[in-house]
Design an enzyme around this catalytic site. Structure first.
Site, PDB file in Angstrom:
ATOM      1  N   LEU A 246      29.042  78.094  26.416  1.00 44.63           N
ATOM      2  CA  LEU A 246      29.134  79.270  27.282  1.00 44.63           C
ATOM      3  C   LEU A 246      30.540  79.452  27.839  1.00 44.63           C
ATOM      4  CD1 LEU A 246      27.812  81.609  28.831  1.00 44.63           C
ATOM      5  CD2 LEU A 246      27.226  79.972  30.626  1.00 44.63           C
ATOM      6  N   ALA A 247      31.093  78.418  28.473  1.00 44.64           N
ATOM      7  CA  ALA A 247      32.419  78.553  29.077  1.00 44.64           C
ATOM      8  C   ALA A 247      33.471  78.846  28.017  1.00 44.64           C
ATOM      9  CB  ALA A 247      32.776  77.288  29.855  1.00 44.64           C
ATOM     10  N   ASP A 248      33.349  78.198  26.850  1.00 46.01           N
ATOM     11  CA  ASP A 248      34.304  78.456  25.781  1.00 46.01           C
ATOM     12  C   ASP A 248      34.208  79.896  25.298  1.00 46.01           C
ATOM     13  OD1 ASP A 248      35.853  75.983  24.697  1.00 46.01           O
ATOM     14  OD2 ASP A 248      33.871  75.214  25.172  1.00 46.01           O
ATOM     15  N   SER A 249      32.986  80.409  25.159  1.00 44.75           N
ATOM     16  CA  SER A 249      32.818  81.787  24.688  1.00 44.75           C
ATOM     17  C   SER A 249      33.412  82.783  25.671  1.00 44.75           C
ATOM     18  CB  SER A 249      31.332  82.084  24.470  1.00 44.75           C
ATOM     19  OG  SER A 249      30.784  81.245  23.483  1.00 44.75           O
TER      20      SER A 249
ATOM     21  N   GLY B 254      37.103  82.542  25.452  1.00 43.19           N
ATOM     22  CA  GLY B 254      37.597  83.165  24.226  1.00 43.19           C
ATOM     23  C   GLY B 254      37.694  84.668  24.359  1.00 43.19           C
TER      24      GLY B 254
END
Length: 399
Positions: A170-173, A176
């Protein structure tokens, strides 16, 4: 006049030096709308995303999505030849995306002074766990830590259960998506100033922004949002309810008119006349009564019947779907949200389409993720290197 069909980011060149998810996701989003993305990986240590999750015939499937629309090459930036080659590539690029720990590029003499010297118009996006400065800057950072630190995990889960982390990046998405937006903002600024700049993206920040006004609530009221499971402190009924055939549906009543329609639908119109029914927050304080009314009605009907009745009543409900349902969902099919991409390694692949639709200059998936180093020689030849130059780089271990 015929509308142009050229992708909107055609002519933009992006060097993707990042690994795993946030930085590469930003590069993927740019590539989906026409940017030429060159994925640069270590010669012996490919992007770990190639090995994340299930694979087919030894080919990582996550990479097929994350690596789409990217040409792939290898370069060891710690080698003199690798450093020199990156500087030559930087001269031709508009954007570099990297996610090394702060100080790593500088250790290789590839920091902002060196990169901007060869290309003053360059945008350098630096994606890290905690940002380029501060007491945590040199710690290893992953999305899980951002999900914990931001407050997301603290408010997710049932009230009497532990904090809950998401079972996906979630945090990476979110980071991004935000990095792609930040890059485009920096490029827009370049259009005014003629000069590039550094984007400092910390994983811990975009997810905090997505959590809404929690810091403001705490600052002004001392309010700390608790875990409420599937219930909302702002409206009710709201949650997931089990149907007679063992499936689940989600119901939302963020609008007062929808809440009233739901009560008529489930045969409890008298609840509308209760003084507390007039506001979402007051309804939330009576969620037990409302959940019993809605949940009891749904429990006696199949999911198909429940959804049909809600649609007829113009009330808001949706099925709780797993990926099998998503792949067959008629709305997703109409939008071509899951599209088919022909891949020379695995044949036809179905994956999420580009993120949004543009009426005049749409994006497209031109190819799925390519093998490690598939385009190295071609890219270096385009850069002006001779076969002898490429042989020398290989002998040095830079490729």
């Amino acid at each position: 006049m015929t509308a142009p069909t050229t992708a909107p980011l055609t002519g933009l060149r992006v060097l993707d030096l990042a690994t795993l998810f946030a930085g590469p996701t930003a590069a993927t989003l740019l590539g989906d709308f026409g940017a030429e993305v060159v994925k640069i990986e270590h010669p012996t240590k490919p992007d770990p995303s190639r090995g994340h999750g299930p694979s087919k015939d030894g080919v990582g499937l996550w990479w097929k999505m994350l690596g789409r629309n990217k040409r792939t090459m290898t370069l060891d930036l710690s080698k003199p030849g690798g450093r020199a080659t990156l500087l030559r590539l930087a001269e031709t690029a508009d954007v570099i995306i990297e996610n090394f720990r702060p100080g790593t590029l500088e250790k290789w003499d590839l920091g902002w002074p060196e990169l901007s010297a060869v290309n003053p118009r360059l945008v350098l996006a630096r994606v890290t766990g905690f940002g380029q400065f501060g007491p945590y800057a040199h710690r290893p950072g992953f999305g899980t830590l951002a999900e914990a630190m931001s407050g997301f995990a603290a408010i997710t889960g049932e009230p009497d259960a532990p904090p809950t982390l998401p079972p996906f990046g979630l945090a990476d998405s979110i980071a991004g998506l935000t990095t792609a937006y930040a890059v485009m903002t920096a490029l827009a600024a370049r259009g005014h100033t003629g000069e590039g700049q550094v984007v400092d993206m910390a994983l811990i920040e975009p997810i905090l922004a997505a959590l809404g006004p929690q810091p403001l609530w705490y600052d002004q009221l001392g309010h700390v949002q608790p875990r409420t499971g599937n219930r909302s402190p702002n409206n009710a009924p709201r949650g997931v309810y089990r149907t007679a055939d063992g499936t689940w549906v989600a119901v939302s009543t963020s609008a007062q008119s929808v809440a009233e329609r739901v009560m008529h639908l489930v045969g409890r119109p008298e609840l509308i006349d209760e003084p507390w029914f007039a506001s979402g927050a007051d309804r939330a304080r009576h969620a037990d009564v409302l959940d019993e009314a809605v949940g009891g009605w749904i429990a006696g009907r199949t999911r198909t019947d429940v959804l049909a009745a809600f649609e007829k009543a113009e009330a808001a409900a949706a099925p709780v779907q797993d990926v099998r349902d998503v792949m067959a969902d008629p709305q997703y099919q109409a939008l071509d949200t899951i599209t088919t991409v022909d891949d020379p390694e695995l044949g036809p692949l179905r994956m999420q389409n580009v993120l949004f639709r543009l009426s005049a200059t749409p994006g497209a998936i031109r190819w799925a993720g390519r093998p490690h180093s598939a385009d190295t020689d071609e890219i270096l030849t385009e850069l002006g290197l001779t076969p002898d130059d490429v042989t020398a780089l290989r002998a040095e271990g830079a490729l």
